[in-house]
Design a protein around this motif. Structure first.
Motif, PDB file in Angstrom:
ATOM      1  N   HIS A   2      -1.736   0.275  -5.038  1.00 48.25           N
ATOM      2  CA  HIS A   2      -3.149   0.419  -4.689  1.00 48.25           C
ATOM      3  C   HIS A   2      -3.734  -0.971  -4.441  1.00 48.25           C
ATOM      4  CE1 HIS A   2      -2.924   4.224  -7.369  1.00 48.25           C
ATOM      5  NE2 HIS A   2      -2.450   4.451  -6.157  1.00 48.25           N
ATOM      6  N   ILE A   6      -2.360   7.102   7.912  1.00 44.63           N
ATOM      7  CA  ILE A   6      -3.215   6.280   7.068  1.00 44.63           C
ATOM      8  C   ILE A   6      -4.677   6.550   7.408  1.00 44.63           C
ATOM      9  CG2 ILE A   6      -2.869   4.329   8.657  1.00 44.63           C
ATOM     10  CD1 ILE A   6      -3.310   2.469   6.249  1.00 44.63           C
ATOM     11  N   GLU A  16     -10.368   5.049   5.560  1.00 46.12           N
ATOM     12  CA  GLU A  16     -10.720   4.355   4.319  1.00 46.12           C
ATOM     13  C   GLU A  16      -9.639   3.368   3.921  1.00 46.12           C
ATOM     14  OE1 GLU A  16     -12.545   3.347   0.593  1.00 46.12           O
ATOM     15  OE2 GLU A  16     -13.307   4.158   2.477  1.00 46.12           O
ATOM     16  N   SER A  17      -8.380   3.788   3.999  1.00 45.65           N
ATOM     17  CA  SER A  17      -7.277   2.893   3.638  1.00 45.65           C
ATOM     18  C   SER A  17      -7.165   1.722   4.618  1.00 45.65           C
ATOM     19  CB  SER A  17      -5.956   3.669   3.604  1.00 45.65           C
ATOM     20  OG  SER A  17      -5.953   4.598   2.546  1.00 45.65           O
ATOM     21  N   LYS A  59      -9.611  -0.930   3.731  1.00 42.93           N
ATOM     22  CA  LYS A  59      -9.383  -1.629   2.460  1.00 42.93           C
ATOM     23  C   LYS A  59      -8.060  -2.388   2.421  1.00 42.93           C
ATOM     24  CE  LYS A  59     -13.167  -0.251   0.331  1.00 42.93           C
ATOM     25  NZ  LYS A  59     -13.800   0.478   1.445  1.00 42.93           N
ATOM     26  N   THR A  60      -7.334  -2.432   3.546  1.00 46.01           N
ATOM     27  CA  THR A  60      -6.049  -3.126   3.595  1.00 46.01           C
ATOM     28  C   THR A  60      -5.977  -3.997   4.844  1.00 46.01           C
ATOM     29  OG1 THR A  60      -4.987  -1.292   4.790  1.00 46.01           O
ATOM     30  CG2 THR A  60      -4.860  -1.249   2.375  1.00 46.01           C
ATOM     31  N   ALA A  90       0.847  -1.194   0.000  1.00 41.01           N
ATOM     32  CA  ALA A  90       0.000   0.000   0.000  1.00 41.01           C
ATOM     33  C   ALA A  90       0.883   1.245   0.000  1.00 41.01           C
ATOM     34  CB  ALA A  90      -0.921   0.009   1.214  1.00 41.01           C
TER      35      ALA A  90
END
Length: 211
Positions: free
Chosen positions: A106, A69, A72-73, A76-77, A51
């Motif tokens: 991404h 971070i 949202e990140s 999604k990770t 990422a």
């Protein structure tokens, strides 16, 4: 832009919340290998487990850098919210060799390790990928797992309660010893990025169906 060739294994040593609500992200302090930060400046991009993140602070005497971070990140990770080893790759420079494949940094989805065991002199890693990523995965195609450029050896589409796509990957000893992949085990979650070329091919095929 990255290549999926890990340039160092660091460690998340501290995680701090940036606010009290679920809408707030976190600040991570990462310890890097000796000398790793010598050519890194504020605002540089470093991929953490695949990422892409931005260096916001540097603490060179302690071999540490900080990133922020977003919520949202984080959603999604995987592997970026707790302490532990982490794969590092500095952003690609124009004159660098493209040793792996073109990686954007991404994360496209989170996979789950279903099997990880030594077979002869190498290791077999199997990952259950989300169903929606299955169309991008192909025999001998490229996949990025926690930032590592790898080659898919087998693809199996699953149905029923295991709906998804299981891929099998062969890891040589060098990869296991020089990345954080050696810490994986069944049920570990991993960040997946599909091949950039596959993404564009799928988009072009979609456009062709509209004409």
């Amino acid at each position: 832009m990255f290549t999926g060739i890990i340039t160092g294994v660091g460690r998340i040593v501290a995680v701090h919340r940036l606010g009290s609500s679920l809408d707030h992200g976190k600040r991570l302090t990462i310890e890097a290998p000796s000398g790793y930060l010598d050519d890194v400046g504020l605002g540089d991009s470093i991929a953490l487990n695949g990422a892409c993140m931005t260096v916001t602070q540097l603490d060179l005497p302690n071999r540490q850098f900080l990133i922020e971070i977003s919520a949202e990140s984080l959603d999604k990770t995987s592997g970026l919210a707790e302490s532990g080893p982490i794969n590092l790759e500095k952003a690609l420079r124009a004159h660098d060799r493209l040793g792996g494949h073109i990686v954007a940094g991404h994360v496209d989805g989170i996979g789950e390790v279903t099997h990880f065991a030594q077979v002869g002199e190498s290791w077999e890693l199997r990952i259950l990928a989300p169903r929606e990523l299955g169309k991008y995965l192909a025999y001998k195609g490229s996949i990025t797992v926690n930032g590592v450029s790898l080659t898919v050896n087998r693809v199996t589409d699953l149905e029923g309660s295991q709906a998804g796509c299981e891929i099998s990957i062969n890891l040589i000893t060098h990869t296991v010893q020089n990345t954080a992949l050696g810490h994986l085990h069944p049920q570990s979650q991993v960040n997946l990025e599909i091949d950039l070329i596959a993404r564009y091919v799928e988009r072009m095929l979609q456009d062709g169906k509209k004409t």
